[in-house]
Design a protein around this motif. Sequence first.
Motif, short mmCIF file in Angstrom:
data_model
loop_
_atom_site.label_atom_id
_atom_site.label_comp_id
_atom_site.label_asym_id
_atom_site.label_seq_id
_atom_site.Cartn_x
_atom_site.Cartn_y
_atom_site.Cartn_z
N TYR A 132 2.22 -3.05 1.24
CA TYR A 132 2.59 -1.71 1.66
C TYR A 132 1.31 -0.86 1.69
O TYR A 132 0.30 -1.23 1.11
CB TYR A 132 3.57 -1.07 0.66
CG TYR A 132 4.97 -1.60 0.72
CD1 TYR A 132 5.29 -2.86 0.22
CD2 TYR A 132 6.00 -0.84 1.26
CE1 TYR A 132 6.59 -3.34 0.26
CE2 TYR A 132 7.31 -1.30 1.30
CZ TYR A 132 7.59 -2.55 0.80
OH TYR A 132 8.88 -3.03 0.85
N GLN A 192 -0.05 3.48 1.77
CA GLN A 192 0.29 4.90 1.70
C GLN A 192 -0.92 5.71 2.12
O GLN A 192 -1.96 5.68 1.45
CB GLN A 192 0.73 5.30 0.30
CG GLN A 192 1.27 6.71 0.21
CD GLN A 192 2.03 6.95 -1.07
OE1 GLN A 192 1.89 6.21 -2.05
NE2 GLN A 192 2.84 8.00 -1.09
N LYS A 202 1.55 11.00 3.29
CA LYS A 202 2.63 10.24 3.93
C LYS A 202 3.34 9.37 2.91
O LYS A 202 2.83 9.10 1.83
CB LYS A 202 2.07 9.38 5.06
CG LYS A 202 1.51 10.17 6.23
CD LYS A 202 1.12 9.26 7.37
CE LYS A 202 0.61 10.05 8.56
NZ LYS A 202 0.24 9.14 9.70
N GLN A 203 4.52 8.90 3.29
CA GLN A 203 5.27 8.00 2.42
C GLN A 203 4.71 6.60 2.49
O GLN A 203 4.07 6.21 3.48
CB GLN A 203 6.75 8.00 2.84
CG GLN A 203 7.48 9.30 2.56
CD GLN A 203 8.97 9.17 2.83
OE1 GLN A 203 9.40 8.39 3.67
NE2 GLN A 203 9.77 9.94 2.12
N ARG A 204 4.96 5.86 1.43
CA ARG A 204 4.54 4.46 1.42
C ARG A 204 5.36 3.70 2.47
O ARG A 204 6.57 3.87 2.58
CB ARG A 204 4.77 3.87 0.03
CG ARG A 204 4.15 2.51 -0.19
CD ARG A 204 4.29 2.05 -1.63
NE ARG A 204 3.61 2.94 -2.56
CZ ARG A 204 3.45 2.67 -3.85
NH1 ARG A 204 3.95 1.55 -4.35
NH2 ARG A 204 2.83 3.52 -4.64
N GLU A 205 4.67 2.83 3.21
CA GLU A 205 5.35 2.09 4.27
C GLU A 205 5.02 0.60 4.18
O GLU A 205 3.94 0.22 3.73
CB GLU A 205 4.93 2.60 5.66
CG GLU A 205 3.45 2.44 5.96
CD GLU A 205 3.08 2.82 7.38
OE1 GLU A 205 3.99 3.08 8.20
OE2 GLU A 205 1.87 2.84 7.68
N TRP A 240 4.56 -4.26 -8.70
CA TRP A 240 3.60 -3.63 -7.78
C TRP A 240 2.20 -3.78 -8.32
O TRP A 240 1.98 -3.72 -9.54
CB TRP A 240 3.90 -2.15 -7.62
CG TRP A 240 5.15 -1.84 -6.87
CD1 TRP A 240 6.40 -1.68 -7.38
CD2 TRP A 240 5.27 -1.66 -5.46
NE1 TRP A 240 7.30 -1.41 -6.37
CE2 TRP A 240 6.63 -1.38 -5.18
CE3 TRP A 240 4.36 -1.70 -4.39
CZ2 TRP A 240 7.10 -1.15 -3.88
CZ3 TRP A 240 4.83 -1.47 -3.11
CH2 TRP A 240 6.19 -1.20 -2.86
#
Length: 122
Positions: free
Chosen positions: A37, A39, A43-46, A112
């Motif tokens: 992922y 970030q 912005k949001q984590r994608e 994570w």
Amino acid sequence: QVQLVESGGGLVQPGGSLRLSCAASGSITSIYAMAWYRQAPGKQRELVAGFTSGSSPHYADSVKGRFTISRDSTNNTVYLQMNSLKPDDTGVYYCYTGRVYSSGSPTPLDYWGQGTQVTVSS
């Protein structure tokens, strides 16, 4: 206790390449899913790329054809080869492992990594 150790981030010029690595350790029996992922600031984590056991990799549309995710199941390591990098790829990249069975827990858990910074700039 399962730990994820990431490496490979850094500063690179547009068009350049980087390879991220994430090694999972800690009496692991099996890992169902591994992914990367990112970030970006504000912005949001994608999800960038990932796969589950027995499935083909999935990629975000923005990285298709440029990034490749791979896995070394023997060493519980996942890689992300990033080519043709763009400034929009800048961000903190996080390794994710899902449904991890280990001797330290009676139930599967998700983990994570601490994140590694990737900066694409001239």
